[in-house]
Design a protein around this motif. Structure first.
Motif, PDB file in Angstrom:
ATOM      1  N   VAL A  36      63.355  23.720  66.108  1.00 44.97           N
ATOM      2  CA  VAL A  36      63.382  22.367  65.568  1.00 44.97           C
ATOM      3  C   VAL A  36      64.220  22.302  64.290  1.00 44.97           C
ATOM      4  O   VAL A  36      64.703  21.222  63.913  1.00 44.97           O
ATOM      5  CB  VAL A  36      61.935  21.878  65.293  1.00 44.97           C
ATOM      6  N   LEU A  37      64.440  23.433  63.627  1.00 47.32           N
ATOM      7  CA  LEU A  37      65.285  23.474  62.436  1.00 47.32           C
ATOM      8  C   LEU A  37      66.747  23.675  62.789  1.00 47.32           C
ATOM      9  O   LEU A  37      67.638  23.212  62.074  1.00 47.32           O
ATOM     10  CB  LEU A  37      64.827  24.599  61.497  1.00 47.32           C
ATOM     11  N   CYS A  38      66.997  24.375  63.907  1.00 53.54           N
ATOM     12  CA  CYS A  38      68.378  24.674  64.314  1.00 53.54           C
ATOM     13  C   CYS A  38      69.033  23.499  65.026  1.00 53.54           C
ATOM     14  O   CYS A  38      70.228  23.226  64.836  1.00 53.54           O
ATOM     15  CB  CYS A  38      68.406  25.897  65.231  1.00 53.54           C
ATOM     16  N   ALA A  39      68.285  22.815  65.873  1.00 51.91           N
ATOM     17  CA  ALA A  39      68.857  21.785  66.739  1.00 51.91           C
ATOM     18  C   ALA A  39      69.554  20.649  65.991  1.00 51.91           C
ATOM     19  O   ALA A  39      70.624  20.210  66.422  1.00 51.91           O
ATOM     20  CB  ALA A  39      67.769  21.235  67.662  1.00 51.91           C
ATOM     21  N   PRO A  40      68.996  20.124  64.885  1.00 53.20           N
ATOM     22  CA  PRO A  40      69.663  18.987  64.231  1.00 53.20           C
ATOM     23  C   PRO A  40      71.082  19.289  63.763  1.00 53.20           C
ATOM     24  O   PRO A  40      71.894  18.370  63.642  1.00 53.20           O
ATOM     25  CB  PRO A  40      68.743  18.685  63.038  1.00 53.20           C
ATOM     26  N   TRP A  41      71.389  20.566  63.509  1.00 53.64           N
ATOM     27  CA  TRP A  41      72.745  20.892  63.062  1.00 53.64           C
ATOM     28  C   TRP A  41      73.761  20.553  64.141  1.00 53.64           C
ATOM     29  O   TRP A  41      74.902  20.173  63.842  1.00 53.64           O
ATOM     30  CB  TRP A  41      72.839  22.366  62.675  1.00 53.64           C
ATOM     31  N   ASN A  42      73.363  20.707  65.380  1.00 53.13           N
ATOM     32  CA  ASN A  42      74.240  20.321  66.473  1.00 53.13           C
ATOM     33  C   ASN A  42      74.451  18.808  66.478  1.00 53.13           C
ATOM     34  O   ASN A  42      75.569  18.325  66.674  1.00 53.13           O
ATOM     35  CB  ASN A  42      73.638  20.779  67.809  1.00 53.13           C
ATOM     36  N   GLY A  43      73.374  18.064  66.264  1.00 55.26           N
ATOM     37  CA  GLY A  43      73.506  16.610  66.194  1.00 55.26           C
ATOM     38  C   GLY A  43      74.362  16.164  65.024  1.00 55.26           C
ATOM     39  O   GLY A  43      75.139  15.210  65.135  1.00 55.26           O
ATOM     40  N   ILE A  44      74.223  16.859  63.889  1.00 58.50           N
ATOM     41  CA  ILE A  44      75.044  16.525  62.716  1.00 58.50           C
ATOM     42  C   ILE A  44      76.519  16.748  63.032  1.00 58.50           C
ATOM     43  O   ILE A  44      77.387  15.973  62.623  1.00 58.50           O
ATOM     44  CB  ILE A  44      74.593  17.360  61.501  1.00 58.50           C
ATOM     45  N   LEU A  45      76.813  17.839  63.768  1.00 57.63           N
ATOM     46  CA  LEU A  45      78.196  18.091  64.180  1.00 57.63           C
ATOM     47  C   LEU A  45      78.741  16.932  65.010  1.00 57.63           C
ATOM     48  O   LEU A  45      79.892  16.511  64.847  1.00 57.63           O
ATOM     49  CB  LEU A  45      78.275  19.384  65.014  1.00 57.63           C
ATOM     50  N   MET A  46      77.911  16.395  65.889  1.00 52.04           N
ATOM     51  CA  MET A  46      78.351  15.329  66.781  1.00 52.04           C
ATOM     52  C   MET A  46      78.351  13.962  66.108  1.00 52.04           C
ATOM     53  O   MET A  46      79.055  13.052  66.556  1.00 52.04           O
ATOM     54  CB  MET A  46      77.464  15.306  68.030  1.00 52.04           C
ATOM     55  N   ASP A  47      77.586  13.821  65.026  1.00 51.18           N
ATOM     56  CA  ASP A  47      77.526  12.541  64.306  1.00 51.18           C
ATOM     57  C   ASP A  47      78.381  12.543  63.038  1.00 51.18           C
ATOM     58  O   ASP A  47      78.340  11.581  62.273  1.00 51.18           O
ATOM     59  CB  ASP A  47      76.072  12.228  63.905  1.00 51.18           C
ATOM     60  N   ARG A  48      79.153  13.608  62.816  1.00 46.89           N
ATOM     61  CA  ARG A  48      79.828  13.759  61.522  1.00 46.89           C
ATOM     62  C   ARG A  48      80.879  12.680  61.267  1.00 46.89           C
ATOM     63  O   ARG A  48      81.241  12.418  60.115  1.00 46.89           O
ATOM     64  CB  ARG A  48      80.472  15.148  61.421  1.00 46.89           C
ATOM     65  N   HIS A  49      81.376  12.030  62.320  1.00 45.99           N
ATOM     66  CA  HIS A  49      82.382  10.985  62.144  1.00 45.99           C
ATOM     67  C   HIS A  49      81.768   9.606  61.944  1.00 45.99           C
ATOM     68  O   HIS A  49      82.474   8.656  61.629  1.00 45.99           O
ATOM     69  CB  HIS A  49      83.288  10.942  63.375  1.00 45.99           C
ATOM     70  N   LYS A  50      80.437   9.499  62.116  1.00 52.31           N
ATOM     71  CA  LYS A  50      79.783   8.188  62.014  1.00 52.31           C
ATOM     72  C   LYS A  50      79.904   7.644  60.591  1.00 52.31           C
ATOM     73  O   LYS A  50      79.720   8.364  59.606  1.00 52.31           O
ATOM     74  CB  LYS A  50      78.301   8.292  62.377  1.00 52.31           C
ATOM     75  N   GLY A  51      80.200   6.372  60.491  1.00 52.89           N
ATOM     76  CA  GLY A  51      80.303   5.739  59.184  1.00 52.89           C
ATOM     77  C   GLY A  51      81.636   5.932  58.498  1.00 52.89           C
ATOM     78  O   GLY A  51      81.878   5.361  57.434  1.00 52.89           O
ATOM     79  N   LYS A  52      82.538   6.753  59.079  1.00 53.70           N
ATOM     80  CA  LYS A  52      83.853   6.979  58.492  1.00 53.70           C
ATOM     81  C   LYS A  52      84.879   6.098  59.202  1.00 53.70           C
ATOM     82  O   LYS A  52      84.729   5.788  60.389  1.00 53.70           O
ATOM     83  CB  LYS A  52      84.243   8.448  58.616  1.00 53.70           C
ATOM     84  N   PRO A  53      85.949   5.716  58.490  1.00 53.07           N
ATOM     85  CA  PRO A  53      86.999   4.923  59.151  1.00 53.07           C
ATOM     86  C   PRO A  53      87.627   5.726  60.287  1.00 53.07           C
ATOM     87  O   PRO A  53      87.925   6.916  60.145  1.00 53.07           O
ATOM     88  CB  PRO A  53      88.008   4.673  58.025  1.00 53.07           C
ATOM     89  N   LEU A  54      87.824   5.067  61.420  1.00 52.07           N
ATOM     90  CA  LEU A  54      88.422   5.744  62.565  1.00 52.07           C
ATOM     91  C   LEU A  54      89.940   5.677  62.478  1.00 52.07           C
ATOM     92  O   LEU A  54      90.498   4.705  61.947  1.00 52.07           O
ATOM     93  CB  LEU A  54      87.947   5.091  63.861  1.00 52.07           C
ATOM     94  N   PRO A  55      90.634   6.715  62.962  1.00 48.15           N
ATOM     95  CA  PRO A  55      92.100   6.662  63.002  1.00 48.15           C
ATOM     96  C   PRO A  55      92.577   5.445  63.777  1.00 48.15           C
ATOM     97  O   PRO A  55      91.887   4.931  64.667  1.00 48.15           O
ATOM     98  CB  PRO A  55      92.474   7.959  63.730  1.00 48.15           C
ATOM     99  N   SER A  56      93.756   4.971  63.444  1.00 46.11           N
ATOM    100  CA  SER A  56      94.299   3.767  64.070  1.00 46.11           C
ATOM    101  C   SER A  56      94.337   3.904  65.591  1.00 46.11           C
ATOM    102  O   SER A  56      94.881   4.880  66.135  1.00 46.11           O
ATOM    103  CB  SER A  56      95.716   3.513  63.538  1.00 46.11           C
ATOM    104  N   GLY A  57      93.754   2.941  66.256  1.00 51.13           N
ATOM    105  CA  GLY A  57      93.770   2.925  67.715  1.00 51.13           C
ATOM    106  C   GLY A  57      92.628   3.683  68.372  1.00 51.13           C
ATOM    107  O   GLY A  57      92.375   3.509  69.559  1.00 51.13           O
ATOM    108  N   MET A  58      91.936   4.538  67.618  1.00 51.98           N
ATOM    109  CA  MET A  58      90.845   5.328  68.204  1.00 51.98           C
ATOM    110  C   MET A  58      89.546   4.530  68.170  1.00 51.98           C
ATOM    111  O   MET A  58      89.206   3.921  67.161  1.00 51.98           O
ATOM    112  CB  MET A  58      90.650   6.644  67.456  1.00 51.98           C
TER     113      MET A  58
END
Length: 512
Positions: A341-363
């Motif tokens: 339960v301590l290890c698993a969220p790091w995988n989710g953080i990797l997959m959510d790391r772009h959330k809330g950041k401006p996306l490159p043009s067109g993406m």
């Protein structure tokens, strides 16, 4: 009105926490089999399969319990197979009948299984076969119905999905607790009667903190469920997603909501009309994404299941049949499972790391979600390869490292599996696709029993089988490579046609 909104937010948090505790304490207990098998051996389950044998050129009698170990391995093999294989019909039930019906079925199966273990004894050892299978199937239903809770927390969706899967893995430590209590004088029967009584908690949570149908994504403003101070909102996930695509909101927020929907299959872009439900599902199944993801999950899951199912005889062999040393390593393995339960969220953080950041043009956000999954898929494959190499080593102290790698990889594996399916395919097919991939991977996992029989034929030496499985594990790297190449092709097409939306770029590579 404000009070209801505050109540809804509080309900979201209670649902999250209670679901985490449910997965942590109940959902995946069957994977703590190594600890329970130790207790069952002491209690004399399948003891009639132990025979006295005379060593060659010696008058000494030794007890050969390989038949007993084989039965224990078969119990786990069947339970782990059904845990995955029945996820397909369970997924259809979840998609078509909703959360309430699915959870009530899961609670019934789980409670029946725990009561059967409580009623079992050395004379009724064969009750373990239906009991562990029911516990396994009921537990995975708890997980399936809880995964949707991530939809309530949009920007942290993948993190919560992986957190729940990590809790599912960590729940295997419950059998360690039962083992410790057993050594302290608490009977196996009493422990499982307590687990049975906890079904009241599952029922109360189903009524008050879960929806009747499904939690949509993205979650509409003012969405409620369960018994609340306002009128409960009921949504058909497929219709809601179609509305979001057909009538997107104006402005950046509207575009982000539309783009946050799961990727659509090729058929959706080759026809002027939206494809039918069955056509869309068939297109998902007949895609390269699904095929390589199935391979990715199957080879690593087989490695994990064989390791768990043969852990007790492996430790006996490496520890020269020393029961104290075997118990020490069994406890160490079970303790490491708590860290899932301590290890698993790091995988989710990797997959959510772009959330809330401006996306490159067109993406779009959908494409960004897919790109973010590449690193997760690659790291999971690498972890499994290292875990398999360590498990192949005959050095007993090195197994501590094996235990650590195993729990990290297992947490990444199942969390990443659920996240990738939620990203790459339409949300209204999540239950069916999740169930199908788990069911097909379960068929592959049945190879663990022939592998165990082969190890027995090789005088108990698993070296060659482990080497073969390590080589097979390397095939898991195909999946992240394919997703990476697909994302790169999308970027290339976007550069050539910058004014085209992502939805106008058919997933040509994703179709078989």
């Amino acid at each position: 009105m404000l009070g209801c909104e505050e109540g809804a937010r509080l309900r979201y948090r209670l649902t999250l926490v209670s679901g985490l505790l449910e997965c942590l304490c109940f959902a995946g207990v069957v994977f703590g089999w190594a600890s329970l098998a130790f207790v069952l051996k002491v209690d004399g389950y399948f003891i009639d399969l132990c025979v006295d044998v005379t060593e060659p050129n010696s008058t000494l009698l030794n007890t050969d319990c390989s038949g007993q170990d084989e039965q224990f391995s078969l119990v786990f093999t069947i339970a782990s197979f059904l845990n995955n294989f029945l996820t397909l019909p369970n997924g259809f039930i979840f998609d078509h009948f909703g959360t309430l019906a699915t959870r009530l079925m899961g609670i019934s199966l789980y409670t029946t299984g725990t009561l059967l273990v409580a009623a079992s004894s050395a004379a009724l050892s064969y009750l373990l076969f239906p009991a562990m299978s029911l516990i396994a199937v009921g537990g995975i239903l708890f997980l399936i119905t809880n995964i949707q809770v991530g939809n309530l927390f949009g920007t942290h969706r993948s993190t919560i999905i992986t957190l729940y899967n990590g809790a599912f893995d960590s729940s295997s430590a419950i059998f360690l607790i039962i083992k410790v209590l057993f050594e302290g004088g608490i009977s196996l029967r009493l422990s499982f009667l307590v687990l049975s009584a906890c079904s009241v908690i599952h029922v109360l949570r189903t009524i008050f903190l879960m929806p009747i149908k499904h939690i949509p994504y993205p979650t509409p403003v003012g969405y409620t469920y369960g018994i609340s101070c306002g009128t409960s909102s009921s949504y058909n996930v497929e219709e809601y997603e179609s509305t979001q695509v057909a009538e997107p909101s104006q402005g950046a927020k509207g575009r982000r909501e539309m783009n946050s929907l799961p990727l659509e299959p090729e058929d959706a872009h080759q026809s002027g009309n939206a494809p039918g439900k069955e056509t869309c599902f068939r297109s998902c199944v007949l895609s390269w994404f699904f095929l390589w993801h199935l391979l990715w999950l199957s080879v690593m899951q087989l490695r994990h299941y064989l390791f768990i199912g043969t852990l007790n005889p492996m430790l006996n062999r490496l520890a020269d049949q020393d029961p104290i040393l075997v118990s020490q390593y069994t406890n160490a393995f079970a303790f490491t499972q708590l860290c899932g339960v301590l290890c698993a969220p790091w995988n989710g953080i990797l997959m959510d790391r772009h959330k809330g950041k401006p996306l490159p043009s067109g993406m779009t956000e959908r494409e960004a979600d897919l790109r973010s999954s590449v690193l997760s898929l690659f790291l999971t494959s690498l972890q499994c390869l290292l875990f398999s190499i360590c498990a192949t080593s005959p050095l007993l102290p090195l197994q501590y490292v094996t235990f650590i790698l195993q729990v990290i990889n297992r947490s990444f594996l199942y969390g990443g599996n659920a996240c990738f399916i939620s990203i790459a395919f339409p949300g209204h097919h999540f239950g069916k696709l999740y169930g199908l991939v788990m069911s097909l991977s379960a068929l592959v996992s049945l190879l663990q029993y022939p592998c165990f029989a082969l190890v027995k034929a090789l005088q108990g030496d698993p070296l060659y089988v482990n080497i073969a499985l390590t080589l097979l594990t390397s095939a898991a790297f195909i999946h992240p490579l394919y997703v990476y190449l697909h994302c790169r092709r999308l970027a290339s097409e976007r550069e050539q046609a910058p004014d085209r939306a992502f939805s106008d770029l058919p997933m040509r590579e994703a179709k078989l």
